[in-house]
Design an enzyme around this catalytic site. Structure first.
Site, PDB file in Angstrom:
ATOM      1  N   THR A   1       0.800  -1.221   0.000  1.00 16.68           N
ATOM      2  CA  THR A   1       0.000   0.000   0.000  1.00 16.68           C
ATOM      3  C   THR A   1       0.830   1.267   0.000  1.00 16.68           C
ATOM      4  O   THR A   1       0.301   2.351  -0.027  1.00 16.68           O
ATOM      5  CB  THR A   1      -0.907   0.041   1.253  1.00 16.68           C
ATOM      6  OG1 THR A   1      -0.122  -0.278   2.375  1.00 16.68           O
ATOM      7  CG2 THR A   1      -2.046  -0.907   1.113  1.00 16.68           C
TER       8      THR A   1
ATOM      9  N   THR B   1       4.378  -4.657   4.070  1.00 23.33           N
ATOM     10  CA  THR B   1       5.087  -4.783   5.344  1.00 23.33           C
ATOM     11  C   THR B   1       5.111  -6.197   5.912  1.00 23.33           C
ATOM     12  O   THR B   1       6.009  -6.520   6.687  1.00 23.33           O
ATOM     13  CB  THR B   1       4.462  -3.854   6.410  1.00 23.33           C
ATOM     14  OG1 THR B   1       3.073  -4.145   6.512  1.00 23.33           O
ATOM     15  CG2 THR B   1       4.676  -2.409   6.061  1.00 23.33           C
ATOM     16  N   ASP B   2       4.149  -7.029   5.526  1.00 25.28           N
ATOM     17  CA  ASP B   2       4.043  -8.339   6.171  1.00 25.28           C
ATOM     18  C   ASP B   2       5.364  -9.112   6.160  1.00 25.28           C
ATOM     19  O   ASP B   2       5.775  -9.660   7.174  1.00 25.28           O
ATOM     20  CB  ASP B   2       2.961  -9.189   5.487  1.00 25.28           C
ATOM     21  CG  ASP B   2       1.594  -8.935   6.081  1.00 25.28           C
ATOM     22  OD1 ASP B   2       1.447  -7.910   6.773  1.00 25.28           O
ATOM     23  OD2 ASP B   2       0.681  -9.758   5.858  1.00 25.28           O
TER      24      ASP B   2
ATOM     25  N   LYS C   1       8.840  -7.449  12.205  1.00 32.60           N
ATOM     26  CA  LYS C   1       7.550  -6.791  12.360  1.00 32.60           C
ATOM     27  C   LYS C   1       6.939  -7.311  13.657  1.00 32.60           C
ATOM     28  O   LYS C   1       6.555  -8.470  13.740  1.00 32.60           O
ATOM     29  CB  LYS C   1       6.640  -7.114  11.172  1.00 32.60           C
ATOM     30  CG  LYS C   1       5.318  -6.345  11.205  1.00 32.60           C
ATOM     31  CD  LYS C   1       4.450  -6.614   9.977  1.00 32.60           C
ATOM     32  CE  LYS C   1       3.239  -5.702   9.992  1.00 32.60           C
ATOM     33  NZ  LYS C   1       2.349  -5.894   8.846  1.00 32.60           N
TER      34      LYS C   1
END
Lengths: 411, 597
Positions: free
Chosen positions: A81, A156-157, A234
């Site tokens: 995104t 980001t995952d 993360k």
């Protein structure tokens, strides 16, 4: 899209038909901008026209002006995104990667570098795989050898997996490779993407020639932290400061006003061109150990031809004793077992308990404070170079790219 | 004349997309600094330059509390919408005879002033095509929405705006009428009617600012004006009348300007002319600039609304940069002398002008705003959002927002409204206030005035008291009125008073004293009765007292005959007030006097 008229009871509703998630419903965008859903049963639908949509993609116009006083930075798009625009009709987010679109979104970056956007592919990071990593790696090399620092816009995952992989496979790296992403989508005014891109581009103009992740350092829009690609994880599902350095300090802090504060010395420079080391063993597995785990899982992986298994063990690096036989069998058949810890923080130590000592005796390689994700990508790299156990062991326990710290410092 | 209403009321539930309470809090424990970004694509129709300037460098500091969760810091996606809030809006929709949508779709409405941490407000249509019947005719309610309230602005510093996020995300119901309201009085009636329906759900927050009315007003040839945030219902007709007057006057000014061939001249630096001025504001300022106007004399000072002149409209625009302006129609004044005025007139070669005193940059910008506003005056009425003033007039707040940019809130799945749910809510619908009032009047033999009062207090509490205690409605009203006038809100306190009265353990006349003590925190009713002698005495005791007084005053009775009643009544009540009903005293007294005669 179609403009439709719906008759329900005594009332008539007009608007644009929107995509509906549920088949039994039809979704109408009214002229006041609101969407409402109708049960299909018992209504009359009439198509009264076509609707072309509000948002038009901005066309590629011209190269942006080159400024001699600025460094060159390539921004590589991979999806996610971070660099995207909203379609106001459907709410769908689509990529925005032309210089014009980037300029519209983050005009400030054109003040600090000559920007070269380039889209590699468009995927969500959960759909990333080894082949795509290789493609990213090869693209990065092209850009670095053109003298451009690199920013990779990434979902980001799995960003920290990609960062680890690139840390081991990019050799002779001459310029920074900065991965960045967005925890709050770019279409919202509160998105974190703008500051993340800004700080990443800023960092890509430094001489820190390593792979790093640059993301929000707190919940505020004030600064980003830059983390070593192999030491970052993360650690939150949604917060913008989800990425944290584990077992070590961040590399640097980049303020939104452009100030960079390093927490370590700059790495040494390399001679010669940057290249991508494509000797990679893909048959590596990351296995989380848990109390109810069955040895058949390991047997299955061995039978499937896996060459390496990273164990995400419990505590200091343990597995249940009922896995011993399967591990032993695997090692006899040439499978490498590496031990990391699911505690995330801290270091593996297989000397304290008998379980650890036994596993070591079987040939399981203790991997210090390497993060499981980093260990997984490191093993792919190492097994791509040698099949010999002692050499594998030596390399796995050697600090190749910052993945092992000598001491776990008090942070 | 077109009048429409928009009513916003806070629902007394948890927040719309998380489980946080919606109480307002005092002590923030964490602050979070953010910037909001607007991309060009959102600005297609907005004046981009002006907009970007307004955003430049503005930082928002959000003050959060121990109990704040991540959702309204925009650090976590929204949870499922609050069911209680949705059901309340469904209830109101049904009470307003609206159709319910089959599927609720939450939208994001862009709000980039910082009042929403995310940069947008979530909003959804729940009901459509409602109608309110008034004595002046039907008023349509095209949409009933559920949405999020904004954060509270706490203060503003140089480049920072501080917001408290306790209110952010409180569910709001938004009820919009069509512009079909025809008179100022009808405007008030519609607002009152809708307000009563909202209260009937018992899920509306009480207190200041929990219900807010926006008025949309335009007249023929005028423009749509939104008066935002009217809280006092009784002021609605005044605001409407004043706004109509304002628009009419602005149209008159337009005509007059055309007739006079009025015009706008240049900006002059007149700092030199005020070297020895007595005007404090001008003395302090670095630069004094004047805008020359042609043939505006008398127009600048023309009253267009209560206590507001055309000059006030110009000042509103200039206020973005300076605290105020001076115009020629109000001079001499404010310390500016006749002579100084003449000097300006001479230099500008015009007797109409606007003066601004500030730094050069600010003064110039302020005068540009004044020019902007004057230019519009040649065309008529500008579309504006205005803020209500206490006296019924309004002041300019900002331009009317363009068509809201809305897109789907993709983080919240569509919310299906089943027919079963609607049936269930229909069974639970509260009695409509209007029906209830009529029933109360019949059932308790109330007049219109008292029924209205009871409706305004708490009709359910009234009925509970009527069921449980044998007291008259007038006693109920008296007690409630006294208690509230003492500043007490907890009507539950009154139950024990009603209990004592119905058991004849407290005289009706003693209510005031008891409640006065209650309001001071002394809740021991037995002791209050004891200390103030509020225990009823029996009729035979009363008779004894009265007989004694009659005998003592035999001479008066002999002199005055029948008329002695009024004299002796006073004597009797001195002793018996608060212990025996005056009527009974009167009866006994007459009887006793009769005996003596």
């Amino acid at each position: 899209m179609k403009r439709i008229r719906i008759r329900k009871g005594d009332h008539i509703y007009e608007g644009i038909e929107m995509p509906s998630v549920e088949e039994d419903y039809i979704v109408l965008k009214l002229d006041n901008g609101y969407n409402i859903g109708f049960r299909r049963e018992g209504i009359d639908i009439e198509v009264i026209g076509e609707f072309e949509g509000y948002s038009k993609k901005i066309e590629w116009k011209a190269e942006t002006k080159y400024r001699k006083d600025l460094k060159d930075v390539a921004i590589l798009g991979t999806g996610g995104t971070i660099a995207s625009k909203i379609d106001y009709t459907t709410g769908a987010v689509y990529p925005a990667f032309s210089p014009e679109e980037l300029e519209a979104m983050v005009p400030e970056i054109f003040e600090i570098a000559n920007i070269y956007p380039r889209e590699i592919f468009q995927i969500l990071s959960e759909n990333m795989d080894v082949d795509k990593w290789i493609k990213i790696g090869k693209t990065v090399v092209e850009e670095i050898n053109r003298g451009r620092g690199v920013v990779i816009a990434h979902g980001t995952d799995t960003m920290h997996y990609t960062a680890s992989f690139l840390s081991f496979t990019l050799k002779n790296l001459n310029l920074p490779v900065v991965l960045t992403g967005s925890q709050r989508s770019s279409d919202r005014p509160s998105s974190d993407s703008k500051m993340n891109i800004y700080c990443s581009v800023k960092f890509a103009t430094t001489d820190y020639n390593r792979v790093v992740v640059c993301m929000h350092g707190s919940m505020e829009d004030t600064f980003c932290y830059v983390h070593r690609g192999v030491k970052v994880r993360k650690n939150h599902t949604s917060r913008r400061d989800a990425f944290q350095s584990v077992n070590t300090k961040p590399v640097a802090r980049v303020s939104y006003d452009g100030k960079i504060e390093f927490f370590e010395d700059l790495p040494e420079k390399h001679e010669g061109k940057t290249y991508f080391d494509d000797r990679i063993e893909k048959k590596v597995f990351l296995l989380k150990v848990f109390p109810g785990i069955s040895p058949e899982i390991i047997d299955f992986l061995i039978d499937e031809g896996y060459k390496g298994i990273v164990l995400e063990g419990t505590g200091l690096g343990h597995v249940p004793s009922f896995l011993y036989d399967s591990i032993k069998k695997g090692i006899e058949r040439g499978v490498t077992f590496c031990m990391t810890s699911q505690c995330i923080n801290g270091r593996v130590n297989m000397n304290v308990y008998q379980t650890g000592r036994k596993l070591k005796a079987l040939g399981v390689i203790p991997c210090e404070d390497i993060l499981p994700e980093a260990c997984y990508t490191k093993m792919m790299h190492v097994l791509g170079h040698t099949e010999e156990y002692s050499e594998i062991k030596r390399l796995m326990r050697m600090n190749l790219s910052g993945e092992i710290t000598k001491d776990t410092v008090i942070l | 004349m077109k009048i429409g209403l928009e009513i916003h009321a806070q629902l007394n539930t948890k927040k719309l997309f998380c489980d946080c309470d919606t109480d307002l809090l005092d002590n923030p424990t964490k602050t979070i600094e953010r910037k909001l970004h607007v991309t060009v694509s959102e600005l297609e129709e907005v004046d981009r330059a002006a907009f970007e300037e307004s955003l430049k460098g503005k930082k928002h500091v959000y003050e959060a509390f121990d109990t704040s969760c991540l959702v309204y810091l925009d650090e976590e996606p929204p949870h499922e919408p609050n069911e209680e809030a949705i059901e309340t809006v469904l209830k109101v929709s049904l009470l307003l005879n609206a159709d319910i949508v089959d599927q609720i779709h939450f939208m994001r409405k862009m709000v980039i002033d910082g009042s929403n941490v995310s940069g947008f407000q979530r909003t959804a249509i729940v009901g459509l095509n409602g109608v309110v019947e008034t004595d002046y005719g039907n008023v349509e309610i095209p949409t009933i929405c559920i949405e999020e309230d904004a954060a509270r602005k706490d203060r503003e510093e140089k480049d920072r705006i501080f917001w408290k996020i306790d209110r952010l995300g409180t569910p709001l119901i938004e009820i919009a009428t069509s512009p079909s309201i025809k008179t100022p009085e009808q405007g008030r009636e519609v607002a009152l009617f809708i307000g009563n329906i909202l209260k009937a759900t018992k899920k509306i927050k009480r207190g200041i600012g929990t219900i807010r009315q926006d008025l949309n007003i335009s007249i023929d040839g005028g423009a749509r004006i939104e008066i935002k945030g009217v809280q006092e219902l009784n002021m609605i007709p005044t605001y409407i009348k004043e706004e109509v007057k304002r628009q009419e006057n602005l149209l008159k000014i337009k005509e007059e300007l055309e007739k006079r061939k009025a015009g706008i001249g240049e900006i002059y630096d007149i700092t030199d002319l005020f070297k020895d001025t007595k005007c404090k504001i001008i003395k302090k300022a670095e630069k004094i600039l004047a805008l020359k106007l042609k043939n505006f004399s008398g127009i600048l000072g023309m009253e267009i609304q209560k206590d507001r002149r055309f000059g006030s409209e110009l000042a509103d625009y200039a206020r973005k940069y300076v605290p105020g302006i001076f115009h020629s129609d109000e001079l001499p004044g404010y310390g500016i002398s006749e002579e100084e005025k003449n000097r300006v007139t001479e230099k500008l070669e015009s007797d109409s002008f606007v003066i601004v005193a500030s730094s050069k940059e600010k003064a110039e910008k302020a005068l540009k705003e004044v020019i902007k506003r004057i230019k519009i005056a040649f065309q008529g009425v500008p579309e504006e959002t205005r803020k209500p003033l206490e006296n019924g007039a309004t002041a300019y707040a900002r331009p009317l927002p363009g068509e809201a940019r809305m897109y789907p809130e993709t983080d919240v799945p569509p919310y299906n409204i089943s027919e079963e749910l609607i049936e269930k809510i229909k069974r639970e619908l509260p009695e409509l206030p209007r029906d209830k009032k009529i029933r109360l009047m019949k059932q308790y033999n109330l007049n219109e005035e008292n029924a209205t009062k009871i409706m305004a207090y708490d009709p359910d509490f009234f009925e509970e008291i009527m069921r449980e205690y044998s007291i008259k409605p007038t006693i109920f009203l008296k007690a409630v009125e006294i208690y509230r006038s003492l500043g007490c809100e907890n009507l539950e306190d009154l139950k024990i008073v009603f209990d004592y009265i119905s058991k004849n353990r407290l005289v009706k006349e003693g209510i005031e004293k008891v409640l006065e003590e209650f309001s001071k925190g002394n809740m021991d009713i037995e002791r209050i009765i004891e200390n103030h002698g509020l225990k009823p005495i029996t009729e035979s005791d009363a008779e004894e007292v009265i007989q004694r007084i009659v005998i003592q005053n035999r001479d008066v009775i002999e002199k005055k005959g029948e008329r002695a009643v009024s004299v002796l009544m006073g004597e009797c009540m001195k002793v018996l007030r608060g212990k025996v009903d005056g009527k009974i005293v009167n009866e006994i007294l007459r009887r006793e006097i009769e005996k003596i005669k």
